[in-house]
Design a protein around this motif. Structure first.
Motif, PDB file in Angstrom:
ATOM      1  N   GLN A 129       2.498 -14.440  -0.805  1.00  0.00           N
ATOM      2  CA  GLN A 129       2.533 -13.162  -0.088  1.00  0.00           C
ATOM      3  C   GLN A 129       2.214 -12.008  -1.038  1.00  0.00           C
ATOM      4  N   ALA A 130       2.794 -12.054  -2.218  1.00  0.00           N
ATOM      5  CA  ALA A 130       2.575 -10.980  -3.190  1.00  0.00           C
ATOM      6  C   ALA A 130       1.131 -10.960  -3.667  1.00  0.00           C
ATOM      7  N   VAL A 131       0.581 -12.137  -3.974  1.00  0.00           N
ATOM      8  CA  VAL A 131      -0.807 -12.204  -4.458  1.00  0.00           C
ATOM      9  C   VAL A 131      -1.772 -11.754  -3.370  1.00  0.00           C
ATOM     10  N   ARG A 132      -1.496 -12.128  -2.138  1.00  0.00           N
ATOM     11  CA  ARG A 132      -2.341 -11.697  -1.018  1.00  0.00           C
ATOM     12  C   ARG A 132      -2.362 -10.164  -0.916  1.00  0.00           C
ATOM     13  N   PHE A 135       0.821  -1.213   0.000  1.00  0.00           N
ATOM     14  CA  PHE A 135       0.000   0.000   0.000  1.00  0.00           C
ATOM     15  C   PHE A 135       0.856   1.265   0.000  1.00  0.00           C
ATOM     16  N   SER A 136       2.018   1.208   0.655  1.00  0.00           N
ATOM     17  CA  SER A 136       2.846   2.407   0.759  1.00  0.00           C
ATOM     18  C   SER A 136       3.677   2.651  -0.492  1.00  0.00           C
ATOM     19  N   MET A 137       3.870   1.612  -1.319  1.00  0.00           N
ATOM     20  CA  MET A 137       4.742   1.753  -2.485  1.00  0.00           C
ATOM     21  C   MET A 137       3.996   1.865  -3.811  1.00  0.00           C
ATOM     22  N   GLN A 138       2.828   1.239  -3.908  1.00  0.00           N
ATOM     23  CA  GLN A 138       2.156   1.146  -5.203  1.00  0.00           C
ATOM     24  C   GLN A 138       0.775   1.799  -5.184  1.00  0.00           C
ATOM     25  N   GLU A 139       0.329   2.218  -6.381  1.00  0.00           N
ATOM     26  CA  GLU A 139      -1.028   2.722  -6.530  1.00  0.00           C
ATOM     27  C   GLU A 139      -2.001   1.544  -6.544  1.00  0.00           C
ATOM     28  N   LEU A 140      -3.262   1.827  -6.276  1.00  0.00           N
ATOM     29  CA  LEU A 140      -4.268   0.765  -6.258  1.00  0.00           C
ATOM     30  C   LEU A 140      -4.511   0.242  -7.673  1.00  0.00           C
ATOM     31  N   PRO A 141      -4.657  -1.070  -7.835  1.00  0.00           N
ATOM     32  CA  PRO A 141      -4.954  -1.617  -9.162  1.00  0.00           C
ATOM     33  C   PRO A 141      -6.350  -1.211  -9.619  1.00  0.00           C
ATOM     34  N   GLN A 142      -6.503  -1.030 -10.917  1.00  0.00           N
ATOM     35  CA  GLN A 142      -7.792  -0.618 -11.477  1.00  0.00           C
ATOM     36  C   GLN A 142      -8.692  -1.802 -11.817  1.00  0.00           C
ATOM     37  N   GLY A 143      -8.202  -2.992 -11.595  1.00  0.00           N
ATOM     38  CA  GLY A 143      -8.983  -4.184 -11.863  1.00  0.00           C
ATOM     39  C   GLY A 143      -8.299  -5.399 -11.286  1.00  0.00           C
ATOM     40  N   PRO A 144      -8.921  -6.594 -11.380  1.00  0.00           N
ATOM     41  CA  PRO A 144      -8.358  -7.803 -10.761  1.00  0.00           C
ATOM     42  C   PRO A 144      -7.425  -8.589 -11.662  1.00  0.00           C
ATOM     43  N   ASN A 145      -7.209  -8.139 -12.892  1.00  0.00           N
ATOM     44  CA  ASN A 145      -6.458  -8.949 -13.851  1.00  0.00           C
ATOM     45  C   ASN A 145      -4.947  -8.820 -13.660  1.00  0.00           C
ATOM     46  N   ASP A 178      -0.163  -4.957 -22.207  1.00  0.00           N
ATOM     47  CA  ASP A 178      -1.384  -5.658 -22.634  1.00  0.00           C
ATOM     48  C   ASP A 178      -2.606  -4.969 -22.014  1.00  0.00           C
ATOM     49  N   PRO A 179      -3.609  -4.602 -22.812  1.00  0.00           N
ATOM     50  CA  PRO A 179      -4.762  -3.850 -22.283  1.00  0.00           C
ATOM     51  C   PRO A 179      -5.590  -4.624 -21.267  1.00  0.00           C
ATOM     52  N   ALA A 180      -5.487  -5.962 -21.262  1.00  0.00           N
ATOM     53  CA  ALA A 180      -6.289  -6.755 -20.321  1.00  0.00           C
ATOM     54  C   ALA A 180      -5.663  -6.827 -18.935  1.00  0.00           C
ATOM     55  N   ILE A 181      -4.409  -6.406 -18.806  1.00  0.00           N
ATOM     56  CA  ILE A 181      -3.676  -6.570 -17.549  1.00  0.00           C
ATOM     57  C   ILE A 181      -3.774  -5.299 -16.702  1.00  0.00           C
ATOM     58  N   ASN A 182      -4.118  -5.475 -15.426  1.00  0.00           N
ATOM     59  CA  ASN A 182      -4.211  -4.349 -14.491  1.00  0.00           C
ATOM     60  C   ASN A 182      -2.991  -4.211 -13.593  1.00  0.00           C
ATOM     61  N   SER A 183      -2.301  -5.308 -13.327  1.00  0.00           N
ATOM     62  CA  SER A 183      -1.100  -5.266 -12.483  1.00  0.00           C
ATOM     63  C   SER A 183      -0.216  -6.455 -12.838  1.00  0.00           C
ATOM     64  N   LEU A 184       1.054  -6.396 -12.401  1.00  0.00           N
ATOM     65  CA  LEU A 184       2.019  -7.429 -12.762  1.00  0.00           C
ATOM     66  C   LEU A 184       2.722  -7.998 -11.541  1.00  0.00           C
ATOM     67  N   SER A 191      -8.171 -16.148  -4.346  1.00  0.00           N
ATOM     68  CA  SER A 191      -8.414 -14.726  -4.124  1.00  0.00           C
ATOM     69  C   SER A 191      -9.355 -14.185  -5.201  1.00  0.00           C
ATOM     70  N   VAL A 192      -9.522 -12.868  -5.222  1.00  0.00           N
ATOM     71  CA  VAL A 192     -10.347 -12.253  -6.274  1.00  0.00           C
ATOM     72  C   VAL A 192      -9.524 -11.942  -7.518  1.00  0.00           C
ATOM     73  N   MET A 193      -8.216 -12.158  -7.451  1.00  0.00           N
ATOM     74  CA  MET A 193      -7.364 -11.868  -8.606  1.00  0.00           C
ATOM     75  C   MET A 193      -7.606 -12.883  -9.722  1.00  0.00           C
ATOM     76  N   ARG A 194      -7.475 -12.416 -10.955  1.00  0.00           N
ATOM     77  CA  ARG A 194      -7.698 -13.259 -12.130  1.00  0.00           C
ATOM     78  C   ARG A 194      -6.485 -13.211 -13.050  1.00  0.00           C
ATOM     79  N   MET A 195      -6.295 -14.281 -13.820  1.00  0.00           N
ATOM     80  CA  MET A 195      -5.185 -14.356 -14.776  1.00  0.00           C
ATOM     81  C   MET A 195      -5.767 -14.471 -16.186  1.00  0.00           C
ATOM     82  N   PRO A 196      -6.025 -13.350 -16.833  1.00  0.00           N
ATOM     83  CA  PRO A 196      -6.687 -13.395 -18.147  1.00  0.00           C
ATOM     84  C   PRO A 196      -5.730 -13.861 -19.247  1.00  0.00           C
TER      85      PRO A 196
END
Length: 708
Positions: free
Chosen positions: A434-437, A287-297, A368-374, A318-323
């Protein structure tokens, strides 16, 4: 609280020239932190303390001070505090122990300190605390070892020992803080005070807290709801045993412990609750280093198949998805990678990947336009230069305006790479989960922040009619309202019930049954019997006059034999519900800190055995009520399975809202339960109700505007 965190002058009362003593450590910490204001050590012997001439008395300072730190024995604290008030102090930190945590005399002293502080508008931190640190202001008014690095995390803790451990750990991992506060006994300044201050502190990007109890639940929720809309609040709550449930007399009371109330308070006010200390800081890092993701992808790039699979498994939990990547992305990856590499999500660069392939892959996937975070996973290999990979990844991500996280597996020879990622503002984790959480929590928080305002409604109801029933029970000296009494309150609050009437004889029961129409239910009516099953006091599916008459005499005779002390008013004759109806339970129990805690779940064996229930604090918004219903694991049974009709969800929501209204209106009702509520496709009927009342003065309730 500027005089507390950015004081122009500080007096240390109990300053000592003896190394290792608390008064010496506090003064030394202020000096080593680079405090630029005026320092006044106070010691009755005078002399030189840490290179400064000490005042023998507080009055010798000669003028007001912004902050005073008291480090003297307990019995001297009150006198010192009064002298500081005469001097004109703005804030006081009391590190001295021996107050309410020790004995009654200490409790009385602490209460007097709190009263004096409030009367004189003085901020009081402690007593029995470690002190505080403002790492960006050169203020280390604590007796901790070392000065933390400046950072954007604001941390407060009820436990001083935990503060010491966290500071030591933070120094070793180079984690920085904006503010670091030990709350101690919370005589005046508590967790709600800190939320309000840190919420407005421009140096603080994320707020962390450790609490064992919450002093003022209403104020905490009010401040947390405001602050969490501006910045994330992560809290760890210890002491989770619901001890109060042992004395409960209903299903609701047995399940609604104080930890349930705290959990509901966090959920409704946007606080992110964590269970482990390492997780608290893992999330804070993100939270202190990164901006909030705009989606779950999520797009994943790795050089090892196993860690990539672990990351995919974590996404599945989790709610994260791998499109799937776009065709153009797959084409670009195909041109740069060997034919046997995985081009799909996750991208496996294989074990011989180098820094250049990492840099190119993160650019391609990141665009990639479908990706919200890496998520970039780096597993050490013989020829892989971790420092070069870190540089390539950070350079590649500088062209991609999306949150990025790194999993750097292995500790040996990775310090330089970790420093490069830290300087670039990329959080690094040891393992994929840990990262995905962290990403999962950030996205959920983004969704919570973006939700529309809650809708609070007050349905029509007759408070006066309900008040008469409650007052009559209190005057009688009884503590419970059983069904035939509670029905009047249920009706006053506009809640539908099956048609019913009280029968005082077998013939009267038959007459009522014939008016209602068969089949009917008979239930024992006695103010002394709250659990009818204890006396086998219920008969269902009665289809004739003979069955009703026999059931009446059987129920009343058995009850008289088993409970000769009980007054028997007769039997309640009630309509049978539709056979398609499903049973749910709605109840509340009043929590000491947070007020009425509402419960919802399936009735019958589901609540008894599975404990499939959800909780929220009153007042409920319409959205809260809907969430409670959808949250239980058995929600699909209500929605309808194998061709079954769904229940009337609006009717269930209405019951929850009206129960919430009742709980807020009557602080005298300590506990209430509608069990069962019979729900069909077109209605929800309160088939049974019971309430527990206590003779107390009104404590009020949380108002809707405090949660908006």
């Amino acid at each position: 609280m500027d005089s507390l965190f950015s004081p122009s002058s500080i007096a240390v009362v109990g300053a000592s020239s003896v190394s290792g003593k608390i008064g010496n450590t506090i003064l030394s910490n202020l000096q080593s932190a680079g405090y630029a204001g005026s320092l006044y050590p106070v010691n009755p012997r005078g002399g030189n303390v840490c290179g400064l001439e000490a005042c023998r008395k507080i009055s010798e300072i000669g003028h007001s001070v912004a902050l005073a730190v008291i480090a003297v024995p307990r019995d001297a604290v009150l006198g010192v505090f009064r002298e500081l008030l005469d001097l004109g102090v703005g804030s006081v930190v009391i590190v001295s122990a021996g107050f309410k945590e020790v004995d009654h005399e200490g409790w009385l002293m602490e209460a007097e300190l709190a009263e004096l502080a409030k009367e004189n508008n003085v901020n009081l931190l402690g007593p029995n605390c470690l002190g505080l640190i403002n790492s960006r202001g050169g203020v280390n008014a604590s007796f901790a070892t070392g000065n933390p690095h400046p950072g954007s995390m604001g941390f407060f803790s009820q436990s001083g020992a935990l503060c010491v451990a966290v500071l030591d750990w933070a120094l070793g991992t180079k984690i920085g803080f904006s503010k670091f506060v030990s709350l101690g006994n919370k005589a005046v300044i508590n967790e709600a005070s800190m939320l309000e201050y840190l919420g407005n502190d421009s140096d603080t990007r994320v707020i962390l807290g450790y609490v064992e109890n919450i002093e003022d639940g209403r104020e905490f929720m009010k401040q947390a709801a405001k602050v969490s809309m501006k910045k994330p609040v992560l809290m760890m709550k210890a002491g989770t045993t619901p001890a109060g449930a042992r004395a409960a007399s209903s299903h609701t009371g047995a399940m609604a412990g104080s930890d349930r109330a705290c959990d509901a308070a966090f959920r409704q006010s946007g606080v992110i609750r964590v269970d482990k200390l390492d997780e608290l800081f893992n999330l804070a890092k993100a939270f202190s280093m990164q901006e909030l993701p705009q989606g779950p992808n999520l797009g994943i790039v790795t050089n090892a198949g196993g860690p990539g699979i672990l990351a995919a498994d974590a996404c599945g939990e989790s709610v994260m998805r791998m499109p799937t990547f776009s065709p153009s992305t797959i084409g670009e990856l195909q041109r740069m990678l060997p034919g046997y590499a995985s081009l799909y999500n996750p991208v496996d660069l294989l074990g011989d990947a180098d820094a250049e392939s990492y840099g190119r892959a993160v650019r391609i996937v990141g665009h990639d336009p479908a990706i919200n975070s890496l998520l970039i996973i780096i597993a050490p290999s013989v020829n892989l230069d971790l420092t070069s990979v870190a540089k390539a990844v950070t350079e590649g991500m500088s062209e991609v305006n999306k949150p990025v996280f790194c999993c750097l597996m292995g500790r040996k020879n990775s310090d330089a790479a970790r420093d490069i990622f830290a300087e670039a503002g990329i959080p690094v984790y040891d393992f994929p989960k840990q990262a995905v959480r962290a990403m999962d929590c950030m996205y959920k928080y983004a969704v919570w922040k973006g939700r529309p305002p809650r809708t609070f409604i007050t349905p029509e109801h007759d408070v006066e009619a309900a008040r008469k029933v409650v007052d009559n029970v209190l005057r009688s000296g009884r503590a419970e309202l059983v069904e035939f009494q509670a029905r009047d309150i249920v009706t006053a609050y506009g809640l539908p019930t099956p048609e019913a009437d009280l029968a005082r004889s077998g013939d009267e029961a038959v007459s009522i049954a014939e008016q209602l129409g068969y089949p009917v239910v008979l239930k024992i009516a006695s103010p002394e019997i709250s659990h009818k099953s204890d006396v086998n006091g219920v008969r269902v599916g009665l289809n004739s006059a003979e069955e009703v008459r026999a059931a009446f005499w059987d129920i009343t005779a058995r009850t008289q034999r088993l409970r000769p002390d009980a007054y028997i008013a007769g039997c309640l004759v009630q309509q049978m519900a539709s056979p398609e109806s499903r049973e749910v339970i709605v109840g509340f129990r009043r929590d000491k800190q947070f007020g009425p805690l509402l419960m919802f779940g399936l009735g019958g064996v589901y609540v008894e055995i599975l404990k499939d229930i959800s909780f929220r604090l009153a007042p409920l918004s319409v959205e809260d009520a809907g969430d409670m219903v959808r949250e239980i694991r058995s929600y699909m049974l209500l929605k309808g399975v194998k061709g079954g009709e769904p229940v009337d969800f609006e009717a269930i929501t209405d019951v929850l809202i009206r129960m919430s209204c009742l709980a807020s209106d009557f602080p005298e009702i300590y506990e209430a339960e509608f069990n069962p509520v019979l729900v069909s496709s077109d209605e929800a009927l309160v088939a049974d109700a019971r309430m527990t009342v206590v003779d107390i003065s009104a404590e009020g309730s949380i108002q809707p505007d405090e949660l908006e």
